[in-house]
Design a protein around this motif. Sequence first.
Motif, PDB file in Angstrom:
ATOM      1  N   ASP A 195       0.827  -1.205   0.000  1.00  0.00           N
ATOM      2  CA  ASP A 195       0.000   0.000   0.000  1.00  0.00           C
ATOM      3  C   ASP A 195       0.867   1.264   0.000  1.00  0.00           C
ATOM      4  OD1 ASP A 195      -2.303  -1.488   0.004  1.00  0.00           O
ATOM      5  OD2 ASP A 195      -2.549  -1.437   2.187  1.00  0.00           O
ATOM      6  N   LYS A 199       0.666   4.244  -2.730  1.00  0.00           N
ATOM      7  CA  LYS A 199       0.441   5.613  -2.259  1.00  0.00           C
ATOM      8  C   LYS A 199       1.506   6.556  -2.809  1.00  0.00           C
ATOM      9  CE  LYS A 199       0.100   8.368   1.982  1.00  0.00           C
ATOM     10  NZ  LYS A 199       0.168   8.334   3.464  1.00  0.00           N
ATOM     11  N   GLU A 203       1.045   9.847  -5.275  1.00  0.00           N
ATOM     12  CA  GLU A 203       1.481  11.179  -4.864  1.00  0.00           C
ATOM     13  C   GLU A 203       2.254  11.906  -5.953  1.00  0.00           C
ATOM     14  OE1 GLU A 203       3.593  10.717  -1.229  1.00  0.00           O
ATOM     15  OE2 GLU A 203       1.761  10.582   0.018  1.00  0.00           O
TER      16      GLU A 203
END
Length: 234
Positions: A195, A199, A203
């Motif tokens: 994860d 992420k 970003e």
Amino acid sequence: MFKILEESDIIALYSDVTESFKGSLRWLNCFMKRYKLSLRRHTKVSQKLLQQTEELLENFCQYVMHLRIENSYELCNIFNMDEMPVYFDMASNFTINPKGDKTIHIRCTSNEKNCFTVMLTCMGSSYPPICIFKEKRMPHGEHLPTGIIVWFQENGWMDANLMKDYINYFKDAVISRPRTPKMMVYDSFRGHLYDSIKKDFHEIGFDLAVIPDGLTSICQPLDITINKPFKDNL
């Protein structure tokens, strides 16, 4: 065949055959011809596709199409990355040898199992290959050739920590177009699926299209079109 003929059931049925049977080369050749058998050179184990391949493939294609319709990616903003092992001694399966020899040896350096990892990334054009060697750090006194990137990992393979380095590398590579929608296509290798990795990709503006397990040989562009020519050139 001799072991089969020693079984009690076979002796009872074919006693006349068991006594006169000669396991000659002619018998063996006729047996193989009758059952369409032949001597074959050893081949690699092929990847077996899952029974639900068509359903997985359809779902993955629909997901990618949905992303493209929703975000209108330019082709130059669709990326594909893949890792592959490269062996230090890439021995051929063929050699020149005198006729009639029953045993054929291929000369090697005893490094045919030692390998490092090469990560390739492409979109409209390719990025420099990233080589991952089995070390903790750069050996003292070594100098790198230009045009490649070299990283080190204890097992010589991609892991979550190196994936973060990879994302930081791309953060610098796409800094000139931070607001442009981008998509990264890669397979379901465990190091890609954390994860925290997903992420970090989001970003820096990347949507992810993760190829389902078992569909790499169909849906991974690098695996289908680039990796083999890359190794052939090596």
